[in-house]
Every structure is written in C-alpha cells, then in structure tokens.
Motif scaffolding. Sequence first.
Motif, PDB file in Angstrom:
ATOM      1  N   LEU A  24      12.317 -16.135  44.372  1.00  0.00           N
ATOM      2  CA  LEU A  24      13.776 -15.998  44.280  1.00  0.00           C
ATOM      3  C   LEU A  24      14.442 -17.359  44.085  1.00  0.00           C
ATOM      4  O   LEU A  24      15.397 -17.480  43.322  1.00  0.00           O
ATOM      5  CB  LEU A  24      14.325 -15.291  45.520  1.00  0.00           C
ATOM      6  N   ASP A  25      13.894 -18.380  44.746  1.00  0.00           N
ATOM      7  CA  ASP A  25      14.417 -19.741  44.544  1.00  0.00           C
ATOM      8  C   ASP A  25      14.183 -20.201  43.110  1.00  0.00           C
ATOM      9  O   ASP A  25      15.049 -20.824  42.495  1.00  0.00           O
ATOM     10  CB  ASP A  25      13.767 -20.722  45.522  1.00  0.00           C
ATOM     11  N   GLY A  26      13.017 -19.870  42.555  1.00  0.00           N
ATOM     12  CA  GLY A  26      12.722 -20.220  41.162  1.00  0.00           C
ATOM     13  C   GLY A  26      13.659 -19.519  40.192  1.00  0.00           C
ATOM     14  O   GLY A  26      14.161 -20.113  39.234  1.00  0.00           O
ATOM     15  N   LEU A  27      13.941 -18.247  40.455  1.00  0.00           N
ATOM     16  CA  LEU A  27      14.881 -17.494  39.623  1.00  0.00           C
ATOM     17  C   LEU A  27      16.271 -18.108  39.697  1.00  0.00           C
ATOM     18  O   LEU A  27      16.952 -18.253  38.678  1.00  0.00           O
ATOM     19  CB  LEU A  27      14.926 -16.028  40.062  1.00  0.00           C
ATOM     20  N   ALA A  28      16.684 -18.514  40.883  1.00  0.00           N
ATOM     21  CA  ALA A  28      18.007 -19.138  41.049  1.00  0.00           C
ATOM     22  C   ALA A  28      18.093 -20.433  40.237  1.00  0.00           C
ATOM     23  O   ALA A  28      19.102 -20.696  39.588  1.00  0.00           O
ATOM     24  CB  ALA A  28      18.281 -19.403  42.526  1.00  0.00           C
ATOM     25  N   GLU A  29      17.040 -21.228  40.246  1.00  0.00           N
ATOM     26  CA  GLU A  29      17.037 -22.478  39.461  1.00  0.00           C
ATOM     27  C   GLU A  29      17.057 -22.187  37.964  1.00  0.00           C
ATOM     28  O   GLU A  29      17.748 -22.857  37.209  1.00  0.00           O
ATOM     29  CB  GLU A  29      15.810 -23.327  39.816  1.00  0.00           C
ATOM     30  N   LEU A  30      16.310 -21.175  37.538  1.00  0.00           N
ATOM     31  CA  LEU A  30      16.267 -20.796  36.125  1.00  0.00           C
ATOM     32  C   LEU A  30      17.626 -20.302  35.636  1.00  0.00           C
ATOM     33  O   LEU A  30      17.936 -20.404  34.453  1.00  0.00           O
ATOM     34  CB  LEU A  30      15.206 -19.697  35.926  1.00  0.00           C
ATOM     35  N   SER A  31      18.437 -19.810  36.548  1.00  0.00           N
ATOM     36  CA  SER A  31      19.754 -19.256  36.204  1.00  0.00           C
ATOM     37  C   SER A  31      20.840 -20.312  36.058  1.00  0.00           C
ATOM     38  O   SER A  31      21.966 -19.996  35.682  1.00  0.00           O
ATOM     39  CB  SER A  31      20.177 -18.235  37.258  1.00  0.00           C
ATOM     40  N   LEU A  32      20.511 -21.555  36.386  1.00  0.00           N
ATOM     41  CA  LEU A  32      21.476 -22.649  36.264  1.00  0.00           C
ATOM     42  C   LEU A  32      21.480 -23.194  34.831  1.00  0.00           C
ATOM     43  O   LEU A  32      20.484 -23.068  34.120  1.00  0.00           O
ATOM     44  CB  LEU A  32      21.121 -23.769  37.242  1.00  0.00           C
ATOM     45  N   PRO A  33      22.571 -23.843  34.408  1.00  0.00           N
ATOM     46  CA  PRO A  33      22.579 -24.454  33.086  1.00  0.00           C
ATOM     47  C   PRO A  33      21.437 -25.460  32.938  1.00  0.00           C
ATOM     48  O   PRO A  33      21.079 -26.128  33.902  1.00  0.00           O
ATOM     49  CB  PRO A  33      23.941 -25.150  33.011  1.00  0.00           C
ATOM     50  N   GLU A  34      20.883 -25.534  31.739  1.00  0.00           N
ATOM     51  CA  GLU A  34      19.770 -26.456  31.503  1.00  0.00           C
ATOM     52  C   GLU A  34      20.182 -27.877  31.879  1.00  0.00           C
ATOM     53  O   GLU A  34      21.300 -28.316  31.608  1.00  0.00           O
ATOM     54  CB  GLU A  34      19.339 -26.417  30.041  1.00  0.00           C
ATOM     55  N   GLY A  35      19.264 -28.575  32.537  1.00  0.00           N
ATOM     56  CA  GLY A  35      19.511 -29.948  32.924  1.00  0.00           C
ATOM     57  C   GLY A  35      20.170 -30.108  34.282  1.00  0.00           C
ATOM     58  O   GLY A  35      20.327 -31.214  34.775  1.00  0.00           O
ATOM     59  N   THR A  36      20.548 -28.975  34.926  1.00  0.00           N
ATOM     60  CA  THR A  36      21.183 -29.089  36.253  1.00  0.00           C
ATOM     61  C   THR A  36      20.294 -28.594  37.367  1.00  0.00           C
ATOM     62  O   THR A  36      20.631 -28.763  38.531  1.00  0.00           O
ATOM     63  CB  THR A  36      22.512 -28.304  36.310  1.00  0.00           C
ATOM     64  N   ALA A  37      19.163 -27.972  37.059  1.00  0.00           N
ATOM     65  CA  ALA A  37      18.277 -27.461  38.093  1.00  0.00           C
ATOM     66  C   ALA A  37      17.806 -28.593  38.984  1.00  0.00           C
ATOM     67  O   ALA A  37      17.483 -29.680  38.524  1.00  0.00           O
ATOM     68  CB  ALA A  37      17.077 -26.752  37.462  1.00  0.00           C
TER      69      ALA A  37
END
Length: 191
Positions: A176-189
């Motif tokens: 779920l943490d990985g999905l949350a990071e993937l959902s952020l704009p590229e370059g902001t994870a």
Amino acid sequence: AEGWVVLLGDATREDVLERAGIDRARGLVCALPTDSDNVYTALTARDLAPDLMIVARANEESTMPKLRKAGANKVISPLRTGAQQIVQALTQPSVLQFLELATGDDALDLGLEEVAVQSGSTIDGTSLRDSGIRSRFDVIIVAIVRPGGDMLFNPTAETRVSGGDKIVAVGRRAGLDGLAELSLPEGTAGK
C-alpha cells in the motif's frame, strides 16, 4: 502537556469553531455526547465552511436524517454498525474475520486504504494492467472512485486510472505504501 494542540470550548458555537481554524480545516468530526449537540455543531460548521467534510456520530437512528440535513457528509451510527457486525458474526463469520484482519491492528499486516492518484504520476492515464500495481505491490484494487463520486467496484484490468481518481485497495502495508508513492507526480516520490 503531552504536545497536543487543544482548544477548550463549546463546539456548537461559531466563535469556537473559528478559533479552532474551521476556515482552513479539511474535515470535522461531530462526536459530542448528545445528538442535539452534534446536529447543531454540523449545522454551524456547514454555515461557516460550505465545502468542509463533516462526519457525525448518531446515537439514535432517528437523528441520522437530521444530521444529513444539518450538513453532515457522512453519518455513523455505532449501534447500527455493531448490529451489522453481530449479524455477520452469526451468518458470515469468515467475511467478518477477513474484515477484522484487513482493517484491524493485528496479525496479517493487511490494510484497506484509499489512495489519491495525482495528475502527472506514472499511473495517470494508464490501465490497471499496464500500471503494474498488482504485480509490483501485490495489492487488490477493490474500487476506483472517480472525481465526481462515481464508484467502480471490482474494476477490470482494462480500466484506466486518471489523476483525481481515488483507488481503494487492500494489501500489506509495504504494498500500500508502494502504491501511494506510485500515485504521486513523477519526481516527487519519497520527498
């Protein structure tokens, strides 16, 4: 003394809600001891902040529609929720066990979460199949909520995800943490 920000006052009063920062609040929980206080607080808050998310508790079933009319977006009845769990424990114990594991604090490290997809993320505009969510993070997509509020239950692999969508997923914390990071704009994870 413990580092909590506290404001002592009567939440049914406009001046107290204003001092608490209702103008910048994302949400308000109305969980006062009496239904009448919860109705009045919801009504006052809705007048002060028309777009505020308000969640209210109803002790009596008859108060639920009144809280909605007063401006609560969501009304929770602990008695109704408890009754549903009792019935489910008797008629569908495996379903209740799964829900307790998925949403409780114990055992399987499972979570049921809502993840907001940001515009410009790597999954913005992709199908679930092409997003790699299932293979990379081992989470199950239960639903996608579109910006207008439409909910797609059990979306297919061809369903496209877009910025502004909310993904409801179940899985282990790391996934779920990985999905949350993937959902952020590229370059902001990770920032």
